[in-house]
Design an enzyme around this catalytic site. Structure first.
Site, PDB file in Angstrom:
ATOM      1  N   THR A  79       0.857  -1.194   0.000  1.00 42.29           N
ATOM      2  CA  THR A  79       0.000   0.000   0.000  1.00 42.29           C
ATOM      3  C   THR A  79       0.887   1.235   0.000  1.00 42.29           C
ATOM      4  OG1 THR A  79      -0.032  -0.018   2.424  1.00 42.29           O
ATOM      5  CG2 THR A  79      -1.916  -1.024   1.332  1.00 42.29           C
ATOM      6  N   SER A  81       1.252   4.497   1.905  1.00 45.20           N
ATOM      7  CA  SER A  81       0.781   4.919   3.227  1.00 45.20           C
ATOM      8  C   SER A  81      -0.080   6.178   3.110  1.00 45.20           C
ATOM      9  CB  SER A  81       1.969   5.209   4.141  1.00 45.20           C
ATOM     10  OG  SER A  81       2.774   4.077   4.256  1.00 45.20           O
ATOM     11  N   SER A 110       5.441   2.710  -3.700  1.00 45.92           N
ATOM     12  CA  SER A 110       5.012   3.588  -4.799  1.00 45.92           C
ATOM     13  C   SER A 110       6.090   4.577  -5.224  1.00 45.92           C
ATOM     14  CB  SER A 110       3.788   4.395  -4.353  1.00 45.92           C
ATOM     15  OG  SER A 110       4.170   5.305  -3.313  1.00 45.92           O
ATOM     16  N   HIS A 138      11.833  -4.930  -2.213  1.00 47.90           N
ATOM     17  CA  HIS A 138      12.273  -6.279  -2.602  1.00 47.90           C
ATOM     18  C   HIS A 138      11.415  -6.850  -3.732  1.00 47.90           C
ATOM     19  CE1 HIS A 138       9.570  -8.540   0.516  1.00 47.90           C
ATOM     20  NE2 HIS A 138       8.943  -7.553  -0.054  1.00 47.90           N
TER      21      HIS A 138
HETATM   22  N1  SAH Z   1       6.551   4.004   1.658  1.00 52.47           N
HETATM   23  C1  SAH Z   1       5.801   3.154   0.769  1.00 52.47           C
HETATM   24  C2  SAH Z   1       5.235   1.985   1.547  1.00 52.47           C
HETATM   25  C3  SAH Z   1       4.908   0.816   0.697  1.00 52.47           C
HETATM   26  S1  SAH Z   1       4.255  -0.572   1.604  1.00 52.47           S
HETATM   27  C4  SAH Z   1       4.671   3.955   0.148  1.00 52.47           C
HETATM   28  O1  SAH Z   1       4.076   4.762   0.863  1.00 52.47           O
HETATM   29  O2  SAH Z   1       4.388   3.791  -1.035  1.00 52.47           O
HETATM   30  C5  SAH Z   1       5.707  -1.349   2.174  1.00 52.47           C
HETATM   31  C6  SAH Z   1       6.668  -1.820   1.133  1.00 52.47           C
HETATM   32  O3  SAH Z   1       7.691  -2.566   1.779  1.00 52.47           O
HETATM   33  C7  SAH Z   1       6.075  -2.729   0.078  1.00 52.47           C
HETATM   34  O4  SAH Z   1       6.272  -2.129  -1.163  1.00 52.47           O
HETATM   35  C8  SAH Z   1       6.884  -4.039   0.207  1.00 52.47           C
HETATM   36  O5  SAH Z   1       7.162  -4.650  -1.035  1.00 52.47           O
HETATM   37  C9  SAH Z   1       8.156  -3.533   0.865  1.00 52.47           C
HETATM   38  N2  SAH Z   1       8.917  -4.558   1.593  1.00 52.47           N
HETATM   39  C10 SAH Z   1       8.461  -5.524   2.431  1.00 52.47           C
HETATM   40  N3  SAH Z   1       9.496  -6.277   2.886  1.00 52.47           N
HETATM   41  C11 SAH Z   1      10.626  -5.775   2.338  1.00 52.47           C
HETATM   42  C12 SAH Z   1      12.024  -6.118   2.423  1.00 52.47           C
HETATM   43  N4  SAH Z   1      12.459  -7.138   3.161  1.00 52.47           N
HETATM   44  N5  SAH Z   1      12.901  -5.373   1.734  1.00 52.47           N
HETATM   45  C13 SAH Z   1      12.494  -4.329   0.953  1.00 52.47           C
HETATM   46  N6  SAH Z   1      11.195  -3.959   0.830  1.00 52.47           N
HETATM   47  C14 SAH Z   1      10.273  -4.671   1.512  1.00 52.47           C
END
Ligand code: SAH
Length: 257
Positions: A79, A81, A110, A138
């Site tokens: 998502t 945030s 995003s 990731h």
């Molecule tokens: N700050 C972003 C948050 C996206 S949600 C925004 O507001 O658009 C959290 C994100 O963390 C997801 O895109 C997910 O793919 C990523 N994520 C989860 N585990 C991870 C990991 N081990 N390393 C890198 N990214 C990760």
């Protein structure tokens, strides 16, 4: 007021309860209206944060209801945030987001916050000299999505073209050693622990903003997620100070699917 009291009990945090009630009033019909509303009710307080958020159109990052103060799905279980959470993250880090600062944004999703952070550290019209933001996710498709989202504005394209923003596919739990140390590290997904490697990659002084699963997870007290934001400071003398600040609900920081 009664509603605020009830939500405060539910979320055990007046700040989060207030954010939730306020969020319903803050949505706008344009990016400017949304950010101005967040500023008016005090969910964004810092002028530099406000300017940086006014400089990034959320419509380039949130496919549906871009100007609503709520999280939105962006695919792959991720998502974007809510805008007030992006605001809080910047405000907790702001002292370490001076023009020229180096920042790591883990779980960049995003790409919205990566862009806002870049506005803060590269200064107006890219004047921040050495300022740089590394965004890590990731999921390769999400890294490509973030790159495409940034390319929707000329400024976002230039930030990437100049190397002031780099979006990388990697496991964020390891940080990103190549560009360390960082003035500020933001983690946008809930970690199981305060990963020591991230603290190692901080400058002194430097600050880490990270949601962490509560150890009491599973109890009735933490039925709605059980995650708290932790702010970790590495002081100029290298000493470490950790503070648990407020309750949140983020997607987990996990192994790649
Ligand atoms: N700050 C972003 C948050 C996206 S949600 C925004 O507001 O658009 C959290 C994100 O963390 C997801 O895109 C997910 O793919 C990523 N994520 C989860 N585990 C991870 C990991 N081990 N390393 C890198 N990214 C990760």
């Amino acid at each position: 007021m009664q509603l605020l009291n009830r939500l405060t009990k539910l979320f055990q945090s007046p700040r989060q309860a207030r954010s939730l009630t306020m969020a319903w009033y803050c949505s706008g019909s344009t990016n400017t209206e949304l950010i101005e509303n967040l500023f008016k009710v005090g969910l964004i307080k810092n002028e530099r944060v406000k300017e940086a958020m006014l400089g990034v159109d959320r419509a380039h990052y949130a496919p549906s209801r871009p100007y609503s103060d709520s999280p939105q799905p962006i695919g792959h279980g991720a998502t974007i945030s809510a805008p007030h959470m992006h605001g809080h993250a910047c405000e907790y880090l702001i002292e370490h987001l001076q023009p020229g600062a180096r920042v790591l944004d883990i779980g960049s999703g995003s790409g919205y916050l990566t862009h806002v952070l870049a506005n803060l550290v590269t200064g107006p019209n890219g004047s921040g000299g050495q300022g740089q933001v590394i965004g890590i996710d990731h999921i390769r498709e999400l890294v490509e999505l973030a790159q495409g989202n940034m390319n929707k504005s000329e400024q976002g394209w230039e930030l990437q073209d100049s190397g002031k923003v780099k979006l990388i596919t990697a496991d964020g739990r390891l940080g990103w050693k190549e560009n360390a140390p960082y003035d500020a590290i933001h983690v946008g997904a809930a970690a199981e622990t305060l990963h020591p490697v991230l603290i190692e990659q901080l400058k002194a002084p430097g600050r880490l903003f990270i949601p962490v699963e509560s150890e009491e997870n599973g109890s009735s007290l933490t039925a709605n997620g059980g995650q708290y934001i932790w702010v970790v400071d590495k002081r100029a003398d290298g000493s470490i100070q950790k503070e648990k600040v407020f309750q949140v609900s983020y997607v987990p920081l996990t192994d790649a699917p």
